[in-house]
Motif scaffolding. Structure first.
Motif, mmCIF file in Angstrom:
data_model
loop_
_atom_site.group_PDB
_atom_site.id
_atom_site.type_symbol
_atom_site.label_atom_id
_atom_site.label_comp_id
_atom_site.label_asym_id
_atom_site.label_seq_id
_atom_site.Cartn_x
_atom_site.Cartn_y
_atom_site.Cartn_z
ATOM 1 N N TYR A 294 -3.959 -6.670 12.816
ATOM 2 C CA TYR A 294 -2.863 -7.633 12.758
ATOM 3 C C TYR A 294 -1.530 -6.906 12.871
ATOM 4 O O TYR A 294 -1.246 -5.960 12.130
ATOM 5 C CB TYR A 294 -2.936 -8.412 11.454
ATOM 6 C CG TYR A 294 -1.981 -9.565 11.346
ATOM 7 C CD1 TYR A 294 -1.739 -10.404 12.432
ATOM 8 C CD2 TYR A 294 -1.314 -9.822 10.154
ATOM 9 C CE1 TYR A 294 -0.863 -11.479 12.326
ATOM 10 C CE2 TYR A 294 -0.445 -10.901 10.034
ATOM 11 C CZ TYR A 294 -0.218 -11.719 11.131
ATOM 12 O OH TYR A 294 0.658 -12.774 11.016
ATOM 13 N N ALA A 295 -0.696 -7.347 13.807
ATOM 14 C CA ALA A 295 0.558 -6.643 14.109
ATOM 15 C C ALA A 295 1.533 -6.635 12.951
ATOM 16 O O ALA A 295 2.359 -5.735 12.824
ATOM 17 C CB ALA A 295 1.218 -7.273 15.333
ATOM 18 N N PHE A 296 1.447 -7.644 12.052
ATOM 19 C CA PHE A 296 2.393 -7.763 10.937
ATOM 20 C C PHE A 296 1.843 -7.163 9.645
ATOM 21 O O PHE A 296 2.408 -7.396 8.573
ATOM 22 C CB PHE A 296 2.716 -9.237 10.688
ATOM 23 C CG PHE A 296 3.341 -9.942 11.860
ATOM 24 C CD1 PHE A 296 4.702 -9.867 12.092
ATOM 25 C CD2 PHE A 296 2.562 -10.685 12.726
ATOM 26 C CE1 PHE A 296 5.283 -10.513 13.162
ATOM 27 C CE2 PHE A 296 3.126 -11.347 13.805
ATOM 28 C CZ PHE A 296 4.497 -11.258 14.020
ATOM 29 N N ALA A 297 0.757 -6.401 9.726
ATOM 30 C CA ALA A 297 0.074 -5.933 8.519
ATOM 31 C C ALA A 297 0.984 -5.151 7.592
ATOM 32 O O ALA A 297 0.790 -5.153 6.366
ATOM 33 C CB ALA A 297 -1.137 -5.082 8.913
ATOM 34 N N GLU A 298 2.002 -4.466 8.135
ATOM 35 C CA GLU A 298 2.871 -3.636 7.307
ATOM 36 C C GLU A 298 4.036 -4.418 6.706
ATOM 37 O O GLU A 298 4.793 -3.878 5.902
ATOM 38 C CB GLU A 298 3.401 -2.475 8.151
ATOM 39 C CG GLU A 298 2.288 -1.578 8.679
ATOM 40 C CD GLU A 298 2.773 -0.631 9.757
ATOM 41 O OE1 GLU A 298 3.921 -0.792 10.206
ATOM 42 O OE2 GLU A 298 2.007 0.260 10.146
ATOM 43 N N ASP A 299 4.196 -5.679 7.090
ATOM 44 C CA ASP A 299 5.263 -6.508 6.549
ATOM 45 C C ASP A 299 4.783 -7.119 5.229
ATOM 46 O O ASP A 299 3.708 -7.705 5.177
ATOM 47 C CB ASP A 299 5.624 -7.612 7.540
ATOM 48 C CG ASP A 299 6.889 -8.357 7.152
ATOM 49 O OD1 ASP A 299 7.017 -8.748 5.974
ATOM 50 O OD2 ASP A 299 7.752 -8.557 8.029
ATOM 51 N N PRO A 300 5.570 -6.999 4.146
ATOM 52 C CA PRO A 300 5.135 -7.576 2.865
ATOM 53 C C PRO A 300 4.816 -9.068 2.936
ATOM 54 O O PRO A 300 3.985 -9.561 2.171
ATOM 55 C CB PRO A 300 6.337 -7.309 1.952
ATOM 56 C CG PRO A 300 7.017 -6.119 2.545
ATOM 57 C CD PRO A 300 6.833 -6.259 4.018
ATOM 58 N N LEU A 301 5.433 -9.789 3.863
ATOM 59 C CA LEU A 301 5.181 -11.221 3.980
ATOM 60 C C LEU A 301 3.793 -11.527 4.532
ATOM 61 O O LEU A 301 3.328 -12.665 4.456
ATOM 62 C CB LEU A 301 6.236 -11.872 4.882
ATOM 63 C CG LEU A 301 7.659 -11.935 4.329
ATOM 64 C CD1 LEU A 301 8.598 -12.513 5.373
ATOM 65 C CD2 LEU A 301 7.700 -12.768 3.050
ATOM 66 N N ALA A 302 3.120 -10.515 5.104
ATOM 67 C CA ALA A 302 1.810 -10.751 5.711
ATOM 68 C C ALA A 302 0.804 -11.264 4.691
ATOM 69 O O ALA A 302 -0.122 -12.009 5.046
ATOM 70 C CB ALA A 302 1.294 -9.466 6.358
#
Length: 329
Positions: A57-65
């Motif tokens: 998942y491209a957003f895995a490093e974003d806390p909102l994920a």
């Protein structure tokens, strides 16, 4: 009909539409990477083999994920490069920023965040050294950004309006980026983001662009919403004017184009909303032969590469079929 040029044709598994393709040479053979699926797929034309390519998942490093545990990637623009023996893929979409993965393992190498610009087009920056990718966002954000694999390096910002199509080339060791959009066509230096040139296309949107050479000088090729194909001299004194009247033939938008030198003849290959692929002589502006008519829906992607030492065009679109055309006939 012009099917005598058709070398190969292969439908996607499940007959999904294809929004974009990129081609990379792996072990001496082309590998076609396709978007338009819930996940990425690749096609090896020499063996006619399809392979699903799941990506982290491209957003895995974003806390909102963590708030979206069932979310999946939504990518419809793709670029590829080879780095240290592995294939890396950069991709994004109209609701997802650009991220970079290892194609074989699906490992996320550089992720995106929920506030990153969405992607309308993405391209591999030509040149030596570690791979760089440039991405633009169409109506979502102005300009474009150049980024590499390292999270520590800030993107290079390219100042522009809405950019829908991107292409790159290396000329005398200088990496150039060309972008087409609602305000015409612009060219930048990939290293520092400096604008090199800009061109108008009669107040049309340029959705597809490329850089080539004609009589030893660099030229910019642009396909527009009305189906016209323009050629501009990148080094000319009257740089805002095309070198001749635009070529016409497509009914509707030119969605994609790429360029090549076949023998000693510079050509452009275009794919259109009318479902045709057309080959153009860049020196004269005339169409070479009849249109290639194998697709039965809009052609969304065109990439020129080589197979068996022959120049070929790889095309794909909403009919979910990838076709390979011989350009040397």
């Amino acid at each position: 009909m012009s099917d005598e040029r058709l070398i190969l044709s292969s439908a996607t598994p499940g007959e999904h539409r294809i929004d974009d393709i990129a081609v990379v040479n792996v072990d001496g053979a082309p590998l076609v990477v396709c978007t338009g699926f819930p996940t990425l797929w690749s096609w090896a034309p020499m063996q006619d083999e399809w392979q699903e390519r799941p990506l982290a998942y491209a957003f895995a490093e974003d806390p909102l994920a963590a708030e979206y545990p069932d979310a999946e990637n939504g990518i419809d623009s793709v670029a590829v490069a080879v780095s240290d023996g592995r294939v890396v893929v950069a991709a994004g979409g109209d609701e997802q920023g650009a991220a970079i993965w290892d194609l074989n393992s699906g490992e996320l190498l550089r992720g995106t965040t929920y506030d990153e610009p969405y992607v309308s087009s993405i391209a591999t920056v030509a040149g030596e050294g570690p791979p760089l990718f440039v991405a633009s966002s169409g109506v979502h954000w102005d300009g474009a950004r150049v980024r590499g694999l390292s999270r520590e390096e800030s993107p290079v910002e390219l100042d522009a309006g809405s950019i829908w199509g991107l292409a790159t080339v290396s000329i005398d060791g200088r990496a150039l980026i060309v972008g087409g959009g609602e305000e015409g066509v612009e060219v930048w230096d990939a290293t520092n983001g400096e604008q090199v040139a800009s061109f108008h296309v009669d107040e049309e949107t340029a959705y597809a662009v490329a850089l080539s050479q004609l009589d030893g000088r660099p030229v910019v090729v642009a396909g527009t919403a009305s189906g016209k194909v323009y050629v501009f001299d990148l080094t000319g004194d009257d740089a805002d004017e095309p070198i001749r009247e635009p070529s016409t033939g497509h009914e509707g938008c030119v969605n994609a184009l790429d360029v090549a030198v076949v023998g000693d003849r510079p050509v452009a290959v275009t794919g259109g909303e009318d479902g045709t692929v057309r080959i153009w002589d860049l020196a004269s502006g005339r169409q070479i032969g009849p249109p290639l008519t194998g697709h039965n829906w809009s052609v969304e992607a065109v990439v020129v590469t080589t197979m068996h030492d022959r120049a070929v065009a790889v095309t794909a679109g909403r009919d979910g079929v990838v076709r390979v055309w011989d350009l040397t006939l």
